[in-house]
Design an enzyme around this catalytic site. Structure first.
Site, PDB file in Angstrom:
ATOM      1  N   LYS A   1       0.133   4.248  -0.418  1.00 14.30           N
ATOM      2  CA  LYS A   1      -0.533   5.441   0.134  1.00 14.30           C
ATOM      3  C   LYS A   1      -0.295   6.664  -0.781  1.00 14.30           C
ATOM      4  O   LYS A   1      -0.135   6.500  -1.984  1.00 14.30           O
ATOM      5  CB  LYS A   1      -0.076   5.680   1.576  1.00 14.30           C
TER       6      LYS A   1
ATOM      7  N   GLU B   1      -7.208   4.761   7.582  1.00  7.85           N
ATOM      8  CA  GLU B   1      -6.995   6.183   7.284  1.00  7.85           C
ATOM      9  C   GLU B   1      -8.205   6.767   6.574  1.00  7.85           C
ATOM     10  O   GLU B   1      -8.530   7.942   6.761  1.00  7.85           O
ATOM     11  CB  GLU B   1      -5.708   6.353   6.455  1.00  7.85           C
TER      12      GLU B   1
ATOM     13  N   GLY C   1       1.948   2.317  10.816  1.00  4.30           N
ATOM     14  CA  GLY C   1       2.909   3.414  10.700  1.00  4.30           C
ATOM     15  C   GLY C   1       3.559   3.813  12.011  1.00  4.30           C
ATOM     16  O   GLY C   1       4.221   4.842  12.098  1.00  4.30           O
TER      17      GLY C   1
ATOM     18  N   GLU D   1      -5.778  -4.964  10.326  1.00  2.00           N
ATOM     19  CA  GLU D   1      -4.779  -3.929  10.573  1.00  2.00           C
ATOM     20  C   GLU D   1      -5.115  -3.197  11.867  1.00  2.00           C
ATOM     21  O   GLU D   1      -5.908  -2.249  11.858  1.00  2.00           O
ATOM     22  CB  GLU D   1      -4.764  -2.917   9.423  1.00  2.00           C
TER      23      GLU D   1
ATOM     24  N   ASN E   1       0.868  -1.182   0.000  1.00  2.00           N
ATOM     25  CA  ASN E   1       0.000   0.000   0.000  1.00  2.00           C
ATOM     26  C   ASN E   1       0.902   1.229   0.000  1.00  2.00           C
ATOM     27  O   ASN E   1       1.457   1.599   1.027  1.00  2.00           O
ATOM     28  CB  ASN E   1      -0.890  -0.034   1.258  1.00  2.00           C
TER      29      ASN E   1
ATOM     30  N   HIS F   1      -9.710   1.221   4.471  1.00  2.00           N
ATOM     31  CA  HIS F   1      -8.483   1.417   5.246  1.00  2.00           C
ATOM     32  C   HIS F   1      -8.756   2.362   6.418  1.00  2.00           C
ATOM     33  O   HIS F   1      -9.554   3.297   6.292  1.00  2.00           O
ATOM     34  CB  HIS F   1      -7.383   1.995   4.338  1.00  2.00           C
TER      35      HIS F   1
ATOM     36  N   SER G   1       2.934  -2.084  10.417  1.00  2.00           N
ATOM     37  CA  SER G   1       4.369  -2.149  10.686  1.00  2.00           C
ATOM     38  C   SER G   1       4.978  -3.523  10.403  1.00  2.00           C
ATOM     39  O   SER G   1       5.879  -3.961  11.111  1.00  2.00           O
ATOM     40  CB  SER G   1       4.675  -1.700  12.117  1.00  2.00           C
TER      41      SER G   1
HETATM   42  P1  PGA Z   1       2.454   0.310   7.719  1.00  2.00           P
HETATM   43  O1  PGA Z   1       1.032   0.519   6.997  1.00  2.00           O
HETATM   44  O2  PGA Z   1       3.030  -0.978   7.174  1.00  2.00           O
HETATM   45  O3  PGA Z   1       3.250   1.507   7.357  1.00  2.00           O
HETATM   46  O4  PGA Z   1       2.177   0.218   9.185  1.00  2.00           O
HETATM   47  C1  PGA Z   1       0.173  -0.553   6.732  1.00  2.00           C
HETATM   48  C2  PGA Z   1      -1.093  -0.035   6.105  1.00  2.00           C
HETATM   49  O5  PGA Z   1      -1.546   1.054   6.492  1.00  2.00           O
HETATM   50  O6  PGA Z   1      -1.682  -0.684   5.214  1.00  2.00           O
END
Ligand code: PGA
Length: 255
Positions: free
Chosen positions: A12, A98, A174, A168, A10, A96, A214
């Site tokens: 982003k 976010e 993140g 997730e 992803n 997601h 992460s």
């Molecule tokens: P990350 O993000 O690996 O940076 O924690 C995962 C995601 O948001 O899909």
């Protein structure tokens, strides 16, 4: 039932089309010919045309990060399932955290997108996960269950082969904090239990549940070795070809 691991990146809101093309070329060079594990990259909309060309001759699949639930119309700034299909996109990340946090998406609005995606034969990667407050309050399983039930309301059994779930935990995205292998396995087993109640045991045992939050080369092997962890949705670590491909290699070893 054996489920082939899926490692999805992803990206982003990162990378211009040129930067995206360079990254996917590096990924292609290392893991673009194998099919022991499925690999999917999800660039921003603006990079989809160029990345689509780059993956045409490779095993790497193409995903988008969002879409609208309507097929066309006066929805300024939005993109439809059919537009994604025309670029040979096969997967779409939906719900997601976010998007839930910053764009007001809910289980109900995400459900409409999921149903529109499968209508267009796109494979939804449906993201669910609890916040830190919800975990601390002992509500993790309750939250995951309602996200699965409401997000997959009216989902037709005949289209279950398209469905991918991504667990997730919001507190792990993140942040560098990862769920332990045991925490991930426990949540994944619980999610599969809810899917089993909804769709039956046989169907639920064939649905892939990815872990995201992460995930990096250092922790991927342990997470991917869990019986109900069928791959990863990788954010930060997918922006480097080296770390992303190392995670793919870990998935190949775990298969
Ligand atoms: P990350 O993000 O690996 O940076 O924690 C995962 C995601 O948001 O899909």
């Amino acid at each position: 039932m054996s489920r082939k691991h899926l490692i999805a990146g992803n990206w982003k809101m990162n990378l211009t089309p040129d930067d995206s093309a360079s990254l996917v070329e590096e990924v292609n060079a290392v893991v673009g010919k194998q099919n022991a594990v499925q690999v999917c990259v999800c660039p921003p909309f603006t990079s989809l045309p160029l990345v689509s060309e780059k993956v045409e001759q490779s095993e790497v699949l193409l995903g988008a990060q969002n879409m609208h639930d309507q097929p066309s119309g006066a929805y300024t700034g939005e993109v439809s399932a059919e537009m994604l299909r025309s670029l040979y996109v096969s997967h779409v990340i939906l719900g997601h955290s976010e998007r839930r946090q910053y764009f007001g998406e809910t289980n109900v609005s995400i459900n409409a997108k999921i149903l529109a995606a499968i209508q267009a034969s796109l494979k939804p990667i449906y993201c669910i996960g609890e916040t830190l407050e919800e975990r601390d309050a002992g509500k993790t399983m309750e939250i995951l269950s309602s996200q699965v039930r409401e997000g997959l309301q009216s989902y037709p059994s005949r289209a279950l082969d398209l469905l991918v779930i991504a667990y997730e935990p919001v507190w792990a995205i993140g942040t560098g904090k990862t769920a332990t292998d045991e925490m991930a396995q426990e949540a994944h087993a619980e999610i599969r239990g809810v899917l089993s109640e909804m769709f039956g045991e046989a169907a639920s045992s064939s649905i892939r549940i990815l872990y995201g939050g992460s995930m990096k080369p250092e922790n991927a092997a342990g997470l991917l070795a869990q019986p109900d962890v069928d791959g990863g949705l990788i954010g930060g670590a997918s922006l480097s070809a080296k770390s992303f491909c190392d995670i793919v290699e870990a998935a190949i070893s775990a298969s």
